[in-house]
Design a protein around this motif. Structure first.
Motif, mmCIF file in Angstrom:
data_model
loop_
_atom_site.group_PDB
_atom_site.id
_atom_site.type_symbol
_atom_site.label_atom_id
_atom_site.label_comp_id
_atom_site.label_asym_id
_atom_site.label_seq_id
_atom_site.Cartn_x
_atom_site.Cartn_y
_atom_site.Cartn_z
ATOM 1 N N GLU A 1 -28.620 40.514 88.448
ATOM 2 C CA GLU A 1 -27.799 39.672 87.576
ATOM 3 C C GLU A 1 -28.488 39.251 86.281
ATOM 4 O OE1 GLU A 1 -24.827 35.860 87.764
ATOM 5 O OE2 GLU A 1 -26.100 36.274 89.475
ATOM 6 N N SER B 1 -26.983 26.374 90.431
ATOM 7 C CA SER B 1 -26.241 27.142 89.427
ATOM 8 C C SER B 1 -25.743 26.180 88.350
ATOM 9 C CB SER B 1 -25.074 27.904 90.050
ATOM 10 O OG SER B 1 -24.118 27.012 90.565
ATOM 11 N N LYS C 1 -22.464 25.690 85.724
ATOM 12 C CA LYS C 1 -21.127 26.119 85.298
ATOM 13 C C LYS C 1 -20.990 26.017 83.787
ATOM 14 C CE LYS C 1 -18.485 24.875 89.390
ATOM 15 N NZ LYS C 1 -17.397 24.051 89.893
ATOM 16 N N ASN D 1 -17.174 27.266 80.917
ATOM 17 C CA ASN D 1 -17.221 27.757 82.291
ATOM 18 C C ASN D 1 -16.625 29.160 82.276
ATOM 19 O OD1 ASN D 1 -16.830 28.396 84.973
ATOM 20 N ND2 ASN D 1 -16.181 26.342 85.546
ATOM 21 N N GLU D 2 -17.474 30.157 82.187
ATOM 22 C CA GLU D 2 -16.997 31.536 82.037
ATOM 23 C C GLU D 2 -16.339 32.075 83.300
ATOM 24 O OE1 GLU D 2 -20.811 34.344 82.791
ATOM 25 O OE2 GLU D 2 -20.828 33.198 80.941
ATOM 26 N N THR D 3 -16.663 31.532 84.458
ATOM 27 C CA THR D 3 -16.060 32.013 85.703
ATOM 28 C C THR D 3 -14.548 31.879 85.655
ATOM 29 O OG1 THR D 3 -18.056 31.375 86.900
ATOM 30 C CG2 THR D 3 -16.091 31.806 88.215
ATOM 31 N N PHE E 1 -11.778 35.034 85.731
ATOM 32 C CA PHE E 1 -10.688 35.147 86.704
ATOM 33 C C PHE E 1 -9.330 35.285 86.025
ATOM 34 C CE2 PHE E 1 -13.569 33.324 90.012
ATOM 35 C CZ PHE E 1 -13.462 34.387 90.891
#
Length: 194
Positions: free
Chosen positions: A63, A126, A128, A178-180, A184
């Motif tokens: 990653e 982690s 965010k 927050n790229e997550t 999605f």
């Protein structure tokens, strides 16, 4: 508002990629820890996926450990001397790729305002959303001091240099979002040029 720092990422779609099997527990802490790799270090066995696809100048291995083409290594060494080391890793169709071991560290993460997930022992598990307490750093490529197993960051100048050199496969993501959630929803998270 102009972004000063970007998370370095690899655009995977349409490009060759690298995959390795399981590595011993603690492998990344032992070797990719903000210090130079020992002379005895050797890359693990890897498998090239989509080997006939177009070769980019950056390929994801793990990653936060990208591989750079010779062209990209030359640019990074010129633009950010001493900030990272580049060790030979794999040759794909005659093109040598080196793993990036970032040595430069910057202590600029605002722990109170960033959106963090902490581990049981209080360490950062982690992030965010990153909030930095500085607008400028000394190192064009760096890692956050207390997150050496985390993402690689680059300055706007280094991002621009890769674009100017027409290097392929680079993505520069805005660490303040927050790229997550965006991923999605299928939103392009490349933030450069903004």
């Amino acid at each position: 508002m102009s972004i000063n720092f970007f998370k370095l990422n690899c655009a995977a779609a349409g490009y060759a990629s690298i995959q390795s099997g399981a590595l011993p527990r603690g492998y990344f802490t032992e070797f990719f820890n903000g210090k130079p790799l020992p002379d005895s270090w050797e890359p693990p066995p890897v498998e090239v996926k989509r080997a006939k696809a177009k070769l980019p100048d950056i390929i994801a291995w793990k990653e936060y450990l990208p591989l750079l083409s010779t062209r990209a290594v030359e640019l990074f060494k010129e633009f950010a001397p001493g900030c990272a080391e580049y060790k030979e890793f794999v040759t794909i169709r005659g093109e040598l790729y080196c793993v990036v071991n970032v040595l430069a560290q910057e202590d600029i993460l605002d722990l109170d305002r960033s959106e963090l997930m902490l581990s049981v022992d209080g360490g950062i598990r982690s992030v965010k959303r990153y909030i930095f307490n500085a607008d400028h750093v000394q190192s064009p490529i760096f890692k956050i001091s207390n997150m050496l197993d985390g993402p690689i960051f680059v300055t706007r100048g280094l991002a621009q240099a890769t674009v100017d050199a027409r290097l392929l496969g680079f993505e520069f993501r805005d660490p303040s979002v927050n790229e997550t959630a965006l991923l999605f929803r299928g939103v392009d998270v490349n933030a450069f040029p903004d």
